[in-house]
Design an enzyme around this catalytic site. Structure first.
Site, PDB file in Angstrom:
ATOM      1  N   ASP A  19       0.872  -1.167   0.000  1.00  0.00           N
ATOM      2  CA  ASP A  19       0.000   0.000   0.000  1.00  0.00           C
ATOM      3  C   ASP A  19       0.914   1.223   0.000  1.00  0.00           C
ATOM      4  OD1 ASP A  19      -2.260   1.640   0.234  1.00  0.00           O
ATOM      5  OD2 ASP A  19      -2.222   1.552   2.417  1.00  0.00           O
ATOM      6  N   ASP A  21      -0.074   4.857   1.447  1.00  0.00           N
ATOM      7  CA  ASP A  21      -0.186   5.711   2.633  1.00  0.00           C
ATOM      8  C   ASP A  21      -0.001   4.913   3.916  1.00  0.00           C
ATOM      9  OD1 ASP A  21      -0.760   8.015   1.110  1.00  0.00           O
ATOM     10  OD2 ASP A  21      -2.823   7.333   0.859  1.00  0.00           O
ATOM     11  N   ASP A 332      -1.279  -0.943   6.062  1.00  0.00           N
ATOM     12  CA  ASP A 332      -1.468  -0.412   7.414  1.00  0.00           C
ATOM     13  C   ASP A 332      -2.905  -0.515   7.897  1.00  0.00           C
ATOM     14  OD1 ASP A 332      -2.796   2.718   7.396  1.00  0.00           O
ATOM     15  OD2 ASP A 332      -2.206   1.836   5.497  1.00  0.00           O
TER      16      ASP A 332
END
Length: 506
Positions: A19, A21, A332
């Protein structure tokens, strides 16, 4: 360090995905969360008509207050921390702590167990949610203290033409709407793009990590919900030492709309992105469709690897993935990145938990305190067991008063000893948890149980770590092995790991 919940042999992994961010790009909370908070407050006032006289735009924001794993009770305006069994261990109304009795009356004394899920609850399961949770708590306090300030727009909340103060749930809905506005109009991303170093940490290990993975024969890919323009800006900043960041990836999918990207039945079209112009071009499962009479798709190497939208089926086809277990995905977001990819696809997963470094450091420096808490807990249990047996004996005692008197004295002494140990235990445990966070305690604990967040990490993340570049600390052929599991009957010393032999006291 990388921690292992389920054994994972990297030799079985053929593709490693990321990912963007809070995974490849770690945001600075003191600046980025403040930006998100201030932008959301402005949307509430200027777009949703919240009262200017409440001076919302002058409110202060404490970026350290909220933590991941909390649950917002939208109906009651409460913020909760739960253990793995969904028992509420800490509860606040706004910023006011609920007493043990209030907490039990609200969440404990019920005929049926609440699931603590949508639509009545909202989960703070990503670092992006911390600012909005803090603003919600402030608005709860405003509603409680100055409810007359809210009906500044009677057409929004009215009943029979009479202004009505919005409920806590309606306030939360407005906060979410304000957050969505910030994302849709590019308020946050434009600020980051203008000055990336103000909001994002540079990580020099990213390039070496990706080089290691690719040199070991693994494919690498990026799947992000961000659009190409923002993705390109952030990745250029992260790879400032080598502007050709696309050379480190075999596939990039932007605007993926996770978690629906991972779901069965998703039929989102896949577009090829021209990296020079940002233009989108139709594809047939990733193969560019000829542009009849229009500008042809660039034939550069980069253009054929960057896409927008699509589904996980497109990703599997483009990378020639035969089985989900061949993929390790790093993200995250416990729901957007980890849960869906794990449950729907069987991908192997690694959760990035930036808060983990500080948590581990504090745990290592307080082992003596942990051992004393453990001793006090065991002592308290032993005293309570002895006291309960004695009280049961006294209840059915048939002897004389003279024979009963020593037993009564012993009971009183045990009661005093129990109260003293209980007080010491609770005081020390509270102080121990407060060193992690004054309000919410340890991220991965709720009392003696693992927290709900920790339980989710344990269930859905094969691996977890504080930053994704920790992968570069291990061989790409590493076999990660989990620690041995124990049940309560296999009681072991918390620090030595040795079996504890207990004799039943009869």
């Amino acid at each position: 360090m990388i921690y292992c919940n389920r054994a994972l042999n990297m030799r079985s992994i053929s593709a490693v995905g990321f990912d963007l961010d809070y995974t490849l790009a770690q945001y600075r909370p003191e600046t980025f969360e403040l930006l998100a908070y201030q932008a959301t407050a402005k949307k509430l006032v200027y777009n949703l008509g919240y009262p200017r006289q409440a001076r919302i735009l002058d409110w202060m924001f404490d970026w350290k207050y909220m933590v991941r794993g909390l649950v917002l009770d939208k109906r009651r305006g409460n913020i909760l921390k739960m253990d793995r069994h969904k028992y509420v261990k800490v509860a606040y109304h706004g910023f006011q702590e609920l007493s043990r009795e209030e907490r039990t009356a609200t969440y404990g004394n019920t005929l049926s167990r609440d699931s603590y899920d949508e639509p009545d609850y909202a989960l703070i399961d990503t670092l992006f949610s911390l600012a909005e949770a803090y603003l919600f708590a402030q608005l709860v306090e405003l509603k409680d203290t100055d409810p007359e300030l809210f009906p500044s727009q009677p057409e929004v909340y009215c009943e029979n033409d009479v202004p009505v103060v919005p409920t806590y749930a309606e306030i939360y809905k407005d906060v979410r709407a304000a957050v969505d506005l910030c994302h849709r109009d590019g308020t946050l991303k434009q600020a980051v793009a203008d000055d990336p170093s103000k909001y994002i940490y540079a990580d020099e290990q990213l390039i070496s990590m990706l080089k290691m993975l690719r040199e070991s024969g693994r494919l690498t890919f990026l799947v992000t919900n961000s659009l190409w323009d923002y993705t390109h800006v952030v990745m250029n900043f992260l790879f400032s030492a080598d502007k050709n960041w696309l050379d480190y990836f075999d596939l990039v999918i932007t605007a993926s709309a996770k978690p629906s990207f991972f779901m069965d039945g998703n039929q989102a079209p896949l577009f090829a992105v021209d990296v020079k112009t940002g233009m989108l071009h139709n594809t047939d499962n990733g193969t560019p469709v000829p542009q009849i009479g229009l500008i042809p798709l660039s034939t550069t190497r980069q253009a054929s690897k960057v896409y927008q939208g699509g589904t996980v089926s497109h990703l599997h086809k483009l990378l020639a993935i035969d089985a989900g277990a061949q993929v390790l995905y790093c993200g995250d977001h416990i729901y957007g990145d980890i849960l869906r990819s794990k449950k729907q696809l069987g991908w192997r997963t690694m959760l990035v938990v930036p808060e983990l470094d500080r948590e581990v450091e504090l745990l290592q420096s307080s082992r003596a305190v942990q051992k004393e808490i453990q001793r006090l807990r065991h002592s308290r249990e032993e005293i309570e067991d002895e006291l309960q047996k004695l009280e049961w004996t006294l209840k059915y005692f048939k002897g004389t008063k003279e024979e009963e008197s020593p037993l009564q004295e012993k009971r009183e002494a045990l009661q005093r000893e129990r109260d003293e140990v209980q007080k010491s235990h609770r005081t020390m445990q509270r102080k121990f948890h407060e060193q992690f966070h004054k309000t919410w305690g340890q991220l991965m604990k709720a009392g003696h149980q693992t927290s709900r967040f920790a339980h989710q990490v344990e269930r859905f993340a094969c691996l977890y770590t504080s930053q994704v570049t920790n992968l570069s600390c291990y061989s790409p052929e590493k076999c990660f092995r989990t620690a041995e599991d124990f049940m309560p009957h296999e009681l072991r010393d918390e620090f030595t790991g040795q079996l504890v032999n207990l004799e039943c006291t009869r």
